[in-house]
Motif scaffolding. Sequence first.
Motif, mmCIF file in Angstrom:
data_model
loop_
_atom_site.group_PDB
_atom_site.id
_atom_site.type_symbol
_atom_site.label_atom_id
_atom_site.label_comp_id
_atom_site.label_asym_id
_atom_site.label_seq_id
_atom_site.Cartn_x
_atom_site.Cartn_y
_atom_site.Cartn_z
ATOM 1 N N VAL A 1 0.838 -1.205 0.000
ATOM 2 C CA VAL A 1 0.000 0.000 0.000
ATOM 3 C C VAL A 1 0.867 1.246 0.000
ATOM 4 O O VAL A 1 1.988 1.242 0.527
ATOM 5 C CB VAL A 1 -0.938 0.000 1.238
ATOM 6 C CG1 VAL A 1 -0.148 0.087 2.529
ATOM 7 C CG2 VAL A 1 -1.970 1.111 1.157
ATOM 8 N N ASP A 2 0.346 2.299 -0.615
ATOM 9 C CA ASP A 2 0.911 3.645 -0.498
ATOM 10 C C ASP A 2 -0.246 4.572 -0.172
ATOM 11 O O ASP A 2 -1.035 4.950 -1.049
ATOM 12 C CB ASP A 2 1.594 4.074 -1.799
ATOM 13 C CG ASP A 2 2.356 5.388 -1.643
ATOM 14 O OD1 ASP A 2 2.014 6.174 -0.732
ATOM 15 O OD2 ASP A 2 3.292 5.644 -2.416
ATOM 16 N N PHE A 3 -0.397 4.915 1.122
ATOM 17 C CA PHE A 3 -1.526 5.738 1.546
ATOM 18 C C PHE A 3 -1.425 7.159 1.005
ATOM 19 O O PHE A 3 -2.440 7.841 0.853
ATOM 20 C CB PHE A 3 -1.607 5.761 3.070
ATOM 21 C CG PHE A 3 -2.057 4.453 3.671
ATOM 22 C CD1 PHE A 3 -3.358 4.001 3.502
ATOM 23 C CD2 PHE A 3 -1.172 3.675 4.396
ATOM 24 C CE1 PHE A 3 -3.772 2.803 4.041
ATOM 25 C CE2 PHE A 3 -1.584 2.475 4.947
ATOM 26 C CZ PHE A 3 -2.882 2.029 4.771
ATOM 27 N N ARG A 4 -0.210 7.600 0.716
ATOM 28 C CA ARG A 4 -0.048 8.977 0.226
ATOM 29 C C ARG A 4 -0.665 9.157 -1.146
ATOM 30 O O ARG A 4 -1.143 10.236 -1.497
ATOM 31 C CB ARG A 4 1.441 9.337 0.211
ATOM 32 C CG ARG A 4 2.068 9.392 1.593
ATOM 33 C CD ARG A 4 3.572 9.427 1.538
ATOM 34 N NE ARG A 4 4.120 8.210 0.937
ATOM 35 C CZ ARG A 4 5.403 7.871 0.962
ATOM 36 N NH1 ARG A 4 6.273 8.676 1.549
ATOM 37 N NH2 ARG A 4 5.811 6.762 0.393
ATOM 38 N N THR A 5 -0.648 8.106 -1.961
ATOM 39 C CA THR A 5 -1.211 8.183 -3.312
ATOM 40 C C THR A 5 -2.469 7.320 -3.454
ATOM 41 O O THR A 5 -3.010 7.191 -4.552
ATOM 42 C CB THR A 5 -0.168 7.735 -4.352
ATOM 43 O OG1 THR A 5 0.261 6.392 -4.040
ATOM 44 C CG2 THR A 5 1.033 8.663 -4.337
ATOM 45 N N ASN A 6 -2.927 6.718 -2.347
ATOM 46 C CA ASN A 6 -4.127 5.880 -2.331
ATOM 47 C C ASN A 6 -4.050 4.744 -3.352
ATOM 48 O O ASN A 6 -5.024 4.428 -4.037
ATOM 49 C CB ASN A 6 -5.385 6.724 -2.569
ATOM 50 C CG ASN A 6 -6.649 5.978 -2.143
ATOM 51 O OD1 ASN A 6 -6.629 5.148 -1.241
ATOM 52 N ND2 ASN A 6 -7.750 6.278 -2.816
ATOM 53 N N ARG A 7 -2.881 4.119 -3.407
ATOM 54 C CA ARG A 7 -2.711 2.958 -4.289
ATOM 55 C C ARG A 7 -2.598 1.698 -3.441
ATOM 56 O O ARG A 7 -1.796 1.642 -2.502
ATOM 57 C CB ARG A 7 -1.469 3.108 -5.161
ATOM 58 C CG ARG A 7 -1.543 4.219 -6.196
ATOM 59 C CD ARG A 7 -0.237 4.338 -6.972
ATOM 60 N NE ARG A 7 0.872 4.673 -6.074
ATOM 61 C CZ ARG A 7 2.165 4.554 -6.405
ATOM 62 N NH1 ARG A 7 2.496 4.081 -7.595
ATOM 63 N NH2 ARG A 7 3.103 4.883 -5.547
ATOM 64 N N PHE A 8 -3.407 0.697 -3.766
ATOM 65 C CA PHE A 8 -3.372 -0.589 -3.082
ATOM 66 C C PHE A 8 -2.726 -1.626 -3.987
ATOM 67 O O PHE A 8 -2.922 -1.600 -5.209
ATOM 68 C CB PHE A 8 -4.787 -1.064 -2.730
ATOM 69 C CG PHE A 8 -5.385 -0.394 -1.526
ATOM 70 C CD1 PHE A 8 -4.800 0.722 -0.945
ATOM 71 C CD2 PHE A 8 -6.563 -0.871 -0.961
ATOM 72 C CE1 PHE A 8 -5.357 1.350 0.158
ATOM 73 C CE2 PHE A 8 -7.133 -0.263 0.151
ATOM 74 C CZ PHE A 8 -6.534 0.857 0.700
ATOM 75 N N LEU A 9 -1.992 -2.525 -3.374
ATOM 76 C CA LEU A 9 -1.429 -3.674 -4.075
ATOM 77 C C LEU A 9 -2.171 -4.905 -3.562
ATOM 78 O O LEU A 9 -2.106 -5.222 -2.372
ATOM 79 C CB LEU A 9 0.070 -3.770 -3.809
ATOM 80 C CG LEU A 9 0.928 -4.582 -4.786
ATOM 81 C CD1 LEU A 9 0.811 -3.983 -6.185
ATOM 82 C CD2 LEU A 9 2.368 -4.585 -4.339
ATOM 83 N N CYS A 10 -2.902 -5.568 -4.463
ATOM 84 C CA CYS A 10 -3.808 -6.640 -4.044
ATOM 85 C C CYS A 10 -3.416 -7.968 -4.709
ATOM 86 O O CYS A 10 -2.974 -7.988 -5.866
ATOM 87 C CB CYS A 10 -5.253 -6.311 -4.432
ATOM 88 S SG CYS A 10 -5.837 -4.732 -3.769
ATOM 89 N N SER A 11 -3.624 -9.054 -3.971
ATOM 90 C CA SER A 11 -3.404 -10.399 -4.504
ATOM 91 C C SER A 11 -4.616 -11.265 -4.194
ATOM 92 O O SER A 11 -5.205 -11.159 -3.118
ATOM 93 C CB SER A 11 -2.158 -11.042 -3.877
ATOM 94 O OG SER A 11 -0.964 -10.424 -4.319
ATOM 95 N N THR A 12 -4.993 -12.119 -5.139
ATOM 96 C CA THR A 12 -6.075 -13.057 -4.867
ATOM 97 C C THR A 12 -5.641 -14.014 -3.760
ATOM 98 O O THR A 12 -4.481 -14.391 -3.656
ATOM 99 C CB THR A 12 -6.445 -13.853 -6.123
ATOM 100 O OG1 THR A 12 -5.284 -14.532 -6.611
ATOM 101 C CG2 THR A 12 -6.993 -12.940 -7.197
ATOM 102 N N PHE A 13 -6.585 -14.374 -2.905
ATOM 103 C CA PHE A 13 -6.295 -15.211 -1.747
ATOM 104 C C PHE A 13 -7.531 -16.020 -1.428
ATOM 105 O O PHE A 13 -8.573 -15.474 -1.072
ATOM 106 C CB PHE A 13 -5.908 -14.327 -0.552
ATOM 107 C CG PHE A 13 -5.597 -15.077 0.713
ATOM 108 C CD1 PHE A 13 -4.668 -16.094 0.737
ATOM 109 C CD2 PHE A 13 -6.239 -14.753 1.892
ATOM 110 C CE1 PHE A 13 -4.364 -16.778 1.910
ATOM 111 C CE2 PHE A 13 -5.957 -15.435 3.084
ATOM 112 C CZ PHE A 13 -5.017 -16.455 3.080
ATOM 113 N N ALA A 14 -7.407 -17.354 -1.531
ATOM 114 C CA ALA A 14 -8.559 -18.209 -1.315
ATOM 115 C C ALA A 14 -8.876 -18.355 0.157
ATOM 116 O O ALA A 14 -9.982 -18.726 0.535
ATOM 117 C CB ALA A 14 -8.321 -19.581 -1.927
ATOM 118 N N GLY A 15 -7.897 -18.044 1.033
ATOM 119 C CA GLY A 15 -8.099 -18.170 2.469
ATOM 120 C C GLY A 15 -7.831 -19.561 2.946
ATOM 121 O O GLY A 15 -8.189 -19.895 4.047
#
Length: 305
Positions: free
Chosen positions: A291-305
């Motif tokens: 994450v970069d809260f300053r630019t509101n960019r999220f890095l996401c990965s699929t996760f089945a849990g």
Amino acid sequence: MPCPNLVVRLCSAVILMIGFLQSAGAQIFTSDELPPVICPLNTFVTGVTCNGSRCDNVGITCSRMGGTTWATAPRTRPFFSEENGGRSKCLPGQAIVGLACKGGNCDNVSLMCARTAGVNFISCGETYAVSEENGTLRLPTGEVAVGMRCIGRQCDDKTLISCGSGSFTPSRIEDAPPGHTARYNMHACPSGHVVTGVHADRNILLCFGPTNSPLLLDQTDPKFKPLPFAVPGESPIQRCHSGNVITGVHAGRNSFTCMAATGPLGPPTVDRTTVDRNMHACPSGSVLVGVDFRTNRFLCSTFAG
């Protein structure tokens, strides 16, 4: 004469009261100069308390967990401290029912574990550290301790490795003030959950869980250093190490903590626009890994849990 009957009734009342206090979560203390402590039959450790210099006196809180019973007599695990790995866990399918100390200020700790009957541990995580400065740690209802970690000189600070039980369907929940979860001076998801969304202004987390694949202890140390994820034409996004997921954040410091997950993670992708419950979130089926809260960019990965 009425006295013997009265004595019997008083003794019975005392015994019942002791049993009530123990089942209600009374604390039982040990230290290096005291004998080991063990929970009442068919109860399990659900909290830990420290008092005295460097957590010299360690107390355990014992509680019932539904109809779960001990399937075996308690077995003692080897002593451990911060010098020799700093962590001890019960064997799979076991939970902590007591502990022993040796060495100055309870420097070395041995866990007593019993196999559980009629329970399935499906999600695990690590708590915040407790010492004499912050007193007592209690696990959420439905969780039991299965391990402990020592941090600092003479095992001054202790964390619990805790697991939930039963059969859960993972879902998204909000964790918000007041009474929100905190670990390592960050807002965190509850044990067994991972971050999938953040409302930085209102200090609300969207958490996914409980996870079917246990979270493993990994980079929960505050000294954890994130890795940069390159974004063409933009500044990098700080991310967890490969195979790790975010479990807590501090938006004001643009920082976070991570744990490893045994479940497979998909390749990370940048998200700028997804909204769930009025907050920026990863798309359905994915969790936050950077994450970069300053630019509101999220890095996401699929996760089945």
